[in-house]
Design an enzyme around this catalytic site. Structure first.
Site, mmCIF file in Angstrom:
data_model
loop_
_atom_site.group_PDB
_atom_site.id
_atom_site.type_symbol
_atom_site.label_atom_id
_atom_site.label_comp_id
_atom_site.label_asym_id
_atom_site.label_seq_id
_atom_site.Cartn_x
_atom_site.Cartn_y
_atom_site.Cartn_z
ATOM 1 N N ASP A 1 39.999 41.664 37.092
ATOM 2 C CA ASP A 1 40.514 43.078 37.388
ATOM 3 C C ASP A 1 40.629 43.015 39.039
ATOM 4 O O ASP A 1 39.455 43.490 39.679
ATOM 5 C CB ASP A 1 39.491 44.146 36.861
ATOM 6 C CG ASP A 1 40.354 45.552 37.432
ATOM 7 O OD1 ASP A 1 41.265 45.535 37.632
ATOM 8 O OD2 ASP A 1 39.378 46.462 37.214
ATOM 9 N N ASP B 1 42.138 44.128 45.777
ATOM 10 C CA ASP B 1 40.923 44.831 46.057
ATOM 11 C C ASP B 1 40.123 44.987 44.512
ATOM 12 O O ASP B 1 40.484 45.005 43.514
ATOM 13 C CB ASP B 1 40.950 46.467 46.304
ATOM 14 C CG ASP B 1 41.470 47.382 45.382
ATOM 15 O OD1 ASP B 1 42.741 47.010 44.794
ATOM 16 O OD2 ASP B 1 40.949 48.435 45.107
ATOM 17 N N HIS C 1 34.619 46.298 35.899
ATOM 18 C CA HIS C 1 33.750 47.221 36.570
ATOM 19 C C HIS C 1 32.267 47.117 36.202
ATOM 20 O O HIS C 1 31.531 47.962 36.734
ATOM 21 C CB HIS C 1 34.389 48.458 36.220
ATOM 22 C CG HIS C 1 35.643 48.942 36.679
ATOM 23 N ND1 HIS C 1 36.035 50.492 36.895
ATOM 24 C CD2 HIS C 1 36.806 48.385 37.008
ATOM 25 C CE1 HIS C 1 37.395 50.090 37.105
ATOM 26 N NE2 HIS C 1 37.758 48.895 37.384
ATOM 27 N N GLU D 1 43.316 50.161 45.016
ATOM 28 C CA GLU D 1 43.634 50.641 43.683
ATOM 29 C C GLU D 1 42.416 51.239 42.992
ATOM 30 O O GLU D 1 42.306 52.304 42.503
ATOM 31 C CB GLU D 1 44.410 49.605 42.854
ATOM 32 C CG GLU D 1 44.585 50.189 41.320
ATOM 33 C CD GLU D 1 43.760 50.178 40.312
ATOM 34 O OE1 GLU D 1 43.904 51.099 39.439
ATOM 35 O OE2 GLU D 1 42.540 49.554 40.089
#
Length: 451
Positions: free
Chosen positions: A123, A92, A423, A156
């Protein structure tokens, strides 16, 4: 097995790795099904399951976890009597944020200036590909010398704890001698690093109410209590004049004794604007790895465009508090909530709801697995000694696994070095780093098996 043979095999596999990562990145696997279709996450989960089956894994399964997402499990048997190693990654990803701000589409892997761009490249879809590369290199050079379990988590980034709860309900499933979490990163490109501490986290939603409804600011402003102004006062109370986090009762003055983070380099990595000061005191490493840090993640209030001349009746914010090892996240949550209530002005009504929590983590760096990883990193990164660093982020699963398997050794490596901008917009991965870490992981499994 020669070190050159493993490195050459991984190098030859890199075009396949890019093709696979391209396929994985194309799935919009954000585990927030109010924003993104569940089918995107399910597609990514099935891709992972198919990849494990293709590598000869047994017992491949899509695990329906209590938060409504799926984790993917597989088992690859090794020689009789061998140790068992669990390899972790998550498929995810974070939402892309402002897609218009990306230089290239976030769900299309694109190469620019020697890096591969796309949401999840570092990530942590890249971490899954790293594990596959290491295993393929070993299979091509005599076989995998340990029993391998792979677990790919599906939520996560949302922090909803689905895999944690599933593991607690099925404690035998992920049992292993050593666990390699592929969701961290080197201190910077080319410097091999194992993350030894993680800050924990608690997240709360706070709502302040002062009026039955909005009022005309000309008619009532100056005496009518403004909920947005009250909320701003509350949020401001969470920081000292220098920007340090100040939560009543929470000790802020711990120190980081390991690898240090040069302030000038941090400013460059964080892209701090010229003339803007860093916040807090102590070293940068103290501030981001060893101390509490509060962040206001969002505020519900009228946007500037379309705003009316009104005194606001209600305002709401989402607040994250990161807590270092040695601080209990549940106790930090109590202190945060008590602080918010105590600092709400004018008798305004305040409601606080916890929406996420995870404990901090500290690894045992004296274990045989750490010695094997240090030797493996030295082979993959000639002339470099493995460094020990902290990470400001949270991986709550680490504490769950540490509690379930207290004898297991837990190592955190991965592809999320500063240039990766995880992110954020324009997330990317260094293919050279992917290649080197896959070589390191292959050597680690070999050295650990022989220890």
């Amino acid at each position: 097995m020669s070190s050159n043979a493993l490195a050459e095999t991984v190098a030859a596999l890199m075009p396949r790795a890019r093709a696979e990562l391209t396929e994985l990145v194309a799935f919009k696997s954000v585990a927030d099904f109010d924003q993104f279709p569940r089918s995107e996450s399910e597609g990514a989960a099935n891709w992972v399951a198919d990849a494990l089956r293709a590598e000869g894994f047994d017992d491949v399964a899509l695990l329906d976890t209590p938060d409504g997402t799926q984790s993917v499990y597989g088992y690859l048997p090794g020689p009789e009597g061998a140790k068992t190693v669990l390899l972790y990654a998550h498929y995810d990803v974070q939402p892309p944020l402002d897609e218009a701000a990306w230089a290239t589409p976030p769900f299309e892997l694109t190469e620019r200036d020697g890096r591969w761009y796309g949401r999840g490249t570092a990530d942590c879809k890249g971490g899954l590909v790293m594990h596959l590369l290491a295993l393929r290199a070993l299979k091509a050079n005599g076989g995998v010398p340990v029993h391998v379990k792979v677990i790919a988590e599906g939520s996560e980034e949302q922090g909803t704890g689905g895999l944690e709860r599933y593991a607690e309900q099925h404690p035998e499933l992920l049992a292993a001698d050593t666990i390699v979490i592929g969701d961290a990163g080197n201190f910077r490109v080319g410097l091999p690093t194992v993350t030894t501490t993680l800050r924990g986290m608690t997240m709360v939603r706070v709502q302040v109410d002062t009026l039955e409804g909005n009022l005309h600011s000309g008619q009532f402003g100056g005496a009518a209590p403004d909920a947005l102004a009250a909320l701003i006062r509350v949020l401001d109370s969470l920081r000292a004049e220098d920007g340090s986090t100040t939560v009543d009762g929470l000790e802020p003055a711990t120190r980081w004794a390991g690898l240090q983070y040069d302030e000038k380099q941090f400013r460059a990595d964080a892209k701090v604007l010229d003339g803007v000061a860093l916040i807090g005191d102590g070293t940068v490493a103290d501030r981001i790895w060893a101390r509490p840090a509060v962040t206001v993640l969002g505020i519900d209030c009228p946007p500037v465009v379309g705003a009316t001349p009104s005194v606001q009746a209600s305002a709401r914010a989402l607040i994250s508090l990161r807590v270092p090892p040695g601080v209990d996240a549940a106790e930090a949550d109590k202190l945060l909530q008590a602080h918010l209530e105590a600092h709400t002005p004018w008798g305004a009504r305040v409601r606080i709801e916890q929406v996420g929590q995870g404990q901090p983590f500290r690894a045992d760096t004296t274990s045989p697995a750490y010695r094997a990883m240090a030797d493996a990193m030295a082979i993959a990164y000639p002339g470099q000694e493995m460094q020990y660093a902290g990470q400001g982020g949270s991986i709550p699963l680490c504490n769950t696994l540490a509690a379930l398997y207290p004898r297991a050794e837990i190592l955190l490596i991965g592809l999320s070095e500063p240039e990766a901008q995880i992110h954020a917009v324009n997330e990317s991965v260094s293919p050279d780093e992917l290649e080197r870490l896959a070589v390191a992981e292959a050597h680690f499994l070999t050295l650990y098996a022989a220890d």
